[in-house]
Design an enzyme around this catalytic site. Structure first.
Site, PDB file in Angstrom:
ATOM      1  N   GLY A 307     -87.643  85.642 -50.578  1.00 37.42           N
ATOM      2  CA  GLY A 307     -87.414  86.991 -50.509  1.00 37.42           C
ATOM      3  C   GLY A 307     -88.941  87.229 -51.215  1.00 37.42           C
ATOM      4  O   GLY A 307     -89.755  87.579 -51.328  1.00 37.42           O
ATOM      5  N   ALA A 308     -88.062  86.376 -52.826  1.00 40.81           N
ATOM      6  CA  ALA A 308     -89.257  86.312 -53.788  1.00 40.81           C
ATOM      7  C   ALA A 308     -88.591  85.275 -55.066  1.00 40.81           C
ATOM      8  O   ALA A 308     -87.830  84.445 -54.426  1.00 40.81           O
ATOM      9  CB  ALA A 308     -89.655  87.767 -54.278  1.00 40.81           C
ATOM     10  N   HIS A 341     -84.891  94.164 -57.319  1.00 41.98           N
ATOM     11  CA  HIS A 341     -84.676  93.269 -57.067  1.00 41.98           C
ATOM     12  C   HIS A 341     -85.218  92.052 -58.923  1.00 41.98           C
ATOM     13  O   HIS A 341     -84.093  91.302 -59.274  1.00 41.98           O
ATOM     14  CB  HIS A 341     -83.715  92.317 -56.523  1.00 41.98           C
ATOM     15  CG  HIS A 341     -83.392  91.055 -56.194  1.00 41.98           C
ATOM     16  ND1 HIS A 341     -81.625  90.948 -55.783  1.00 41.98           N
ATOM     17  CD2 HIS A 341     -83.206  89.374 -56.988  1.00 41.98           C
ATOM     18  CE1 HIS A 341     -81.476  89.077 -55.943  1.00 41.98           C
ATOM     19  NE2 HIS A 341     -82.137  88.869 -56.446  1.00 41.98           N
ATOM     20  N   GLU A 342     -86.019  91.339 -58.268  1.00 47.17           N
ATOM     21  CA  GLU A 342     -86.792  90.794 -58.715  1.00 47.17           C
ATOM     22  C   GLU A 342     -86.933  91.526 -60.305  1.00 47.17           C
ATOM     23  O   GLU A 342     -86.963  90.410 -61.628  1.00 47.17           O
ATOM     24  CB  GLU A 342     -88.363  90.036 -58.318  1.00 47.17           C
ATOM     25  CG  GLU A 342     -87.783  89.423 -56.919  1.00 47.17           C
ATOM     26  CD  GLU A 342     -86.498  88.311 -56.946  1.00 47.17           C
ATOM     27  OE1 GLU A 342     -86.956  87.654 -58.278  1.00 47.17           O
ATOM     28  OE2 GLU A 342     -86.042  88.606 -55.778  1.00 47.17           O
ATOM     29  N   HIS A 345     -84.158  90.853 -62.421  1.00 45.45           N
ATOM     30  CA  HIS A 345     -84.202  89.465 -63.564  1.00 45.45           C
ATOM     31  C   HIS A 345     -84.639  89.275 -64.875  1.00 45.45           C
ATOM     32  O   HIS A 345     -84.091  87.811 -65.317  1.00 45.45           O
ATOM     33  CB  HIS A 345     -84.121  88.731 -61.968  1.00 45.45           C
ATOM     34  CG  HIS A 345     -83.614  88.358 -61.255  1.00 45.45           C
ATOM     35  ND1 HIS A 345     -82.395  87.537 -61.455  1.00 45.45           N
ATOM     36  CD2 HIS A 345     -83.748  87.851 -59.956  1.00 45.45           C
ATOM     37  CE1 HIS A 345     -81.411  87.022 -60.670  1.00 45.45           C
ATOM     38  NE2 HIS A 345     -82.363  87.988 -59.592  1.00 45.45           N
TER      39      HIS A 345
END
Length: 898
Positions: A307-308, A341-342, A345
């Protein structure tokens, strides 16, 4: 220590190297000026590493076609440092550094690195729409060594000076701001040099290069970091010595969006930037530390495997997230989830990094939890936890029932083991456990502990024990026992209500808990909510809720004694914990007969989820689940849940139902329900029903509907409002191609339709959809050809080509065309494992596993292969998982037949 084995770095090797090596800084120069020439397979890479060493021997990681020079402290050591095999550089052993003296050193490595077509290392892609070339890197788990020589492990953080030479019209996006030297540019020709400095400590797997003639949109986000009292001034001061750290005041972050030029007209920059800014709003409010990097770029890349990827300040995404046609609600929600989500991080993973891959689960689980929290708290996707309960939990529950299940905190002895653990346990079960932990200690205490953790370990490496200590201090709870129960065990507990009713009221009420399987039968401490629902004006609404901790085999709930008995009881109301939720007899009847009357979307989602798990566990017949889907799907208001339910309906008929019933009744029942959905809904829901309808086994009548929607027939469809755009046209064409034996269309007719559509759609997506459509043609010759392309010519195909070939190999209604391929799979699996790259080997062997084949012959052949000493250890896992899936399906089919 000198490495003598392979490229599969072990935890022991990494720990020894980290003890020896410190104060690392890289300068790497790569020359991509010839990168647009597809005949050019390699590119020059020069790395200069400065580091401090103790006395001893070690190795530097590098995967390359050739190494021309290794120089240590000005002395050429090429012959001693470069191991060879069959006369060529042996990349399995890396660059050997023997007998290092204590103190500072400078190492220079010159090599020919290799362009990739598998999404690993430096991936190169030529866009068929305009012939432009793009490149991007993907380094997680340990593929930085495919581009530059390095100590490729997360706990040897370093700074970087980066230089990239490119053709004149290309740009470079990396982790920091890029400076450009145009002295070599002559008009539109020549050579441009891009340089950047990463002056903060960063793990090698988080470095990124994105190269090509990108389309760019720029903006900025401005916000305020709120000061939090629990963040130790001493810890902040210490962390600030390692890198920049802001814990209060105004902050501005430059933002960038990038995609290839042929997609620029489809980039919905306003929507992407809105989600991005909302994410920064939520994280800046709750994390206590300002965004730590200098800018935040998001690059949408072609032929992307995942996804990424959370590269610091330069997040890469699959460019399918740039929607060129109408996208479903779930696709928009999933994209927002991935963006957030990314972004999470950046703090948990990039600023504070795991020491070794044992804590991969924490990295990914935290980002998954944070994405749902920020979606629900800051964006229009307010019901993100409803989607999580239905989608992510299903992934986790399925993974946890495989023989390959593992504890959330999993042994990561080497990189091969780590790569296999990017799974439903690491992401979805781990996030469920964190949600449970937040409920157990209280959300405020949970966030307070996170802030202390960020302050204490910024720009460094940390473990779960470090986080647990911060949460214990913030909450005042001893969490060691909780961690042992949840992180070091496997399997799923089942919670069930146990009550008696007297004069319409509960005279007793308890929740029972059975042990997790396939673990050792242990029970756990759960924080749960119990919801009692009753009919009110025709709707099922919650009338009572009790939240409490439960443990052991039975917990009494005195709070519910004396309250009015309900029509539906949910013992995991609000989905606080990770467990199967059993329904009592009355609740099951109420839910399955009135699912469309459950007012609360989370409660309704939990019923859908419970029914799906009952189907998979052979506790509900597939035909009963299909009845439930047919009855309740049109009324489902949560569009992400709707898409999941529609897919599960198809899976129920295709994989879990008696084949005779499926052919005679099941598929027709689903087609009718989904067609009604197309006719009676609009917008995203209508699109979801249209895609699901096309995914069913077709009949002559349903195929005529598809032809009419494609404009090939004048048959009235009674469908208004459905925009059959380019991507939906491909969905319908693939469906009609797969149904040719039913409709009687010839292979010439099928190929003519596909070719005509591809002529109209010259994009890379069109090329891949045409490849899939041709793979779906229902002839034995086609299947033989596709099988050969995958299993013999696999290394010649890009990752995306393999993905679409596999998607076309098995198509609904074509099981008989695949007779014999199950045993062939057993024969070819070891060869594929050894000939493909690690990423593609795993994806391919999972993608073509013969789940359609329930024969004993195939199962025995695969079982024998698992038992062979010569079978690679990493290969055994996908083989075991495939057998588990087939066994579960066989049990469900037998139950449906009964």
């Amino acid at each position: 220590m000198v490495r003598m084995t392979s490229t599969n770095l072990t935890r022991t090797e990494a720990a020894a190297r980290a003890e020896l090596i410190s104060n690392v800084s890289y300068r790497f120069d790569v020359d991509l000026t010839q990168g647009a020439n597809s005949a050019q397979k390699t590119f020059p890479s020069k790395t200069t590493i400065t580091f401090t060493s103790g006395a001893g021997s070690t190795f530097v990681d590098l995967r390359a076609a050739a190494v021309s020079k290794v120089e240590l402290d000005g002395v050429d050591i090429t012959d001693a440092a470069v191991p060879t095999k069959d006369g060529s550089y042996d990349e399995e052993q890396g660059i050997q550094l023997r007998d290092l003296t204590e103190g500072p050193h400078t190492l220079v490595v010159e090599a020919d690195a290799v362009y990739s077509s598998t999404g690993e290392g430096l991936h190169r892609f030529r866009d068929p729409a305009d012939d432009e070339v793009y490149m991007y890197t993907q380094f997680e788990t340990a593929d930085a060594k495919r581009v530059f020589a390095c100590f490729d492990q997360p706990d040897i953080k370093a700074t970087y000076d980066i230089s990239v030479a490119t053709p004149a019209n290309w740009t470079v996006v990396t982790n920091s701001t890029v400076n450009v030297d145009d002295s070599g540019v002559k008009g539109e020709e020549g050579r441009r040099v891009h340089t950047a400095t990463v002056d903060y400590p960063l793990s090698t797997y988080l470095v990124a290069l994105c190269v090509g003639p990108w389309y760019e949109v720029r903006d900025e986000w401005t916000g305020t970091i709120t000061e939090h009292a629990e963040m130790s001034a001493e810890a902040i001061a210490e962390a600030a010595k390692r890198g920049p750290l802001q814990t209060s005041g105004e902050i501005t972050v430059p933002l960038g969006l990038y995609c290839r030029r042929s997609l620029s007209q489809y980039m919905d920059a306003d929507e992407l930037l809105e989600i991005t800014k909302q994410g920064f709003d939520w994280y800046s409010k709750h994390f206590g530390v300002g965004y730590p990097f200098y800018k935040y770029d998001q690059i949408f890349c072609p032929e992307y495997n995942m996804g990424a990827m959370e590269n610091a300040g330069a997040v890469t995404f699959r460019d399918e997230y740039i929607f060129r046609s109408a996208a479903s609600h779930y696709e928009y929600e999933r994209r927002a989830d991935t963006i957030l989500h990314e972004m999470a991080h950046m703090w948990f993973g990039d600023l504070v990094t795991m020491q070794w891959w044992d804590d991969l689960w924490l990295n990914e689980s935290f980002a998954t939890w944070s994405a749902a929290m920020s979606q629900a708290g800051a964006t229009k996707f307010k019901t993100a936890w409803v989607t999580f309960a239905n989608k992510e939990k299903a992934w986790a529950y399925g993974q946890d029932q495989l023989s390959s299940t593992h504890p959330v905190f999993s042994d990561a002895s080497d990189i091969v083991t780590v790569d296999a653990n990017f799974d439903g346990i690491t992401y979805a079960k781990g996030a469920s456990v964190l949600k449970q932990l937040a409920a157990y200690v209280g959300l405020d205490s949970f966030l307070s502990g996170l802030r202390s953790h960020f302050a204490a370990h910024a720009w460094a490496n940390a473990t779960f024990d470090d986080l647990l200590g911060a949460l214990e201090k913030a909450s005042g709870r001893d969490l060691s026992g909780w961690a042992d129960q949840w992180l070091k065990t496997t399997g799923i507990n089942t919670l069930a209500p146990e009550f008696e009713v007297l004069n319409g009221k509960y005279s007793s009420f308890a929740v029972t808990q059975t042990g997790a399987e396939p673990g050792a039968g242990e029970t756990r401490t759960h924080r749960i909510a119990v919801g009692v629902y009753a009919f009110d004006s025709g709707k099922l609404v919650r009338t009572h809720r009790a939240e409490l901790d439960i443990e052991g085999q039975k917990t009494e709930i005195s709070e519910l004694v004396g309250v009015d008995a309900g029509d539906l009881v949910l013992v995991n109301d609000d989905d606080l914990t990770y467990a199967f939720m059993s329904l009592d007899e009355k609740s099951l009847a109420t839910a399955t007969e009135n699912i469309d009357q459950i007012a609360d979307p989370m409660a309704r989602s939990l019923v859908w989820s419970s029914a799906w798990q009952m189907l998979r566990n052979a506790q509900m017949k597939a035909r009963d689940f299909v009845n439930l889907v047919a009855r309740g799907c049109v009324a489902e208001t949560e569009l992400a849940v709707l898409e999941q339910v529609l897919a599960q309906g198809r899976a129920a008929v295709d994989a879990y139902a008696d084949p005779a019933w499926a052919e005679a009744t099941g598929w027709a029942q689903l087609r009718d329900a989904y067609l009604e959905g197309i006719r009676s809904t609009s917008g995203a829901a209508q699109l979801a029903f249209a895609r699901a309808f096309a995914g069913c086994l077709q009949s002559n009548e349903s195929a005529e509907v598809l032809r009419a929607l494609l404009g090939e027939s004048n048959l009235p469809t009674e469908i208004d409002g459905l925009d059959v755009d380019q991507d939906l046209r491909w969905v319908f064409i693939i469906a009609l191609t797969g149904a040719a034996r039913i409709t009687g269309e010839s292979e010439d007719q099928l190929t003519a339709r596909i070719s005509a559509e591809q002529k109209n759609d010259t994009s890379s997506t069109g090329a891949m959809k045409a490849l899939q459509a041709r793979s779906v043609i229902p002839t034995a010759a086609t299947k033989e050809k596709v099988w050969e392309e995958i299993t013999v010519h696999g290394p010649e195909h890009s990752n995306l080509e393999l993905r679409h070939l596999m998607a076309g190999f098995y198509h609904v209604g074509q099981r008989d065309l695949l007779d014999g391929y199950g045993v062939k799979y057993a024969d070819v699996a070891p060869k594929l494992w050894n000939s493909l790259s690690p990423e593609m080997a795993l994806r391919t062997l999972e993608g073509i596993y013969p789940t359609w084949d329930s024969s004993e012959e195939t199962d025995s052949a695969i079982a024998d292969m698992i038992d062979k000493d010569s079978t690679p250890v990493g290969l055994r896992r996908p083989l075991r998982e495939g057998r588990d899936v087939v066994a579960r399906r066989k049990t469900a089919v037998a139950y449906d037949k009964s």
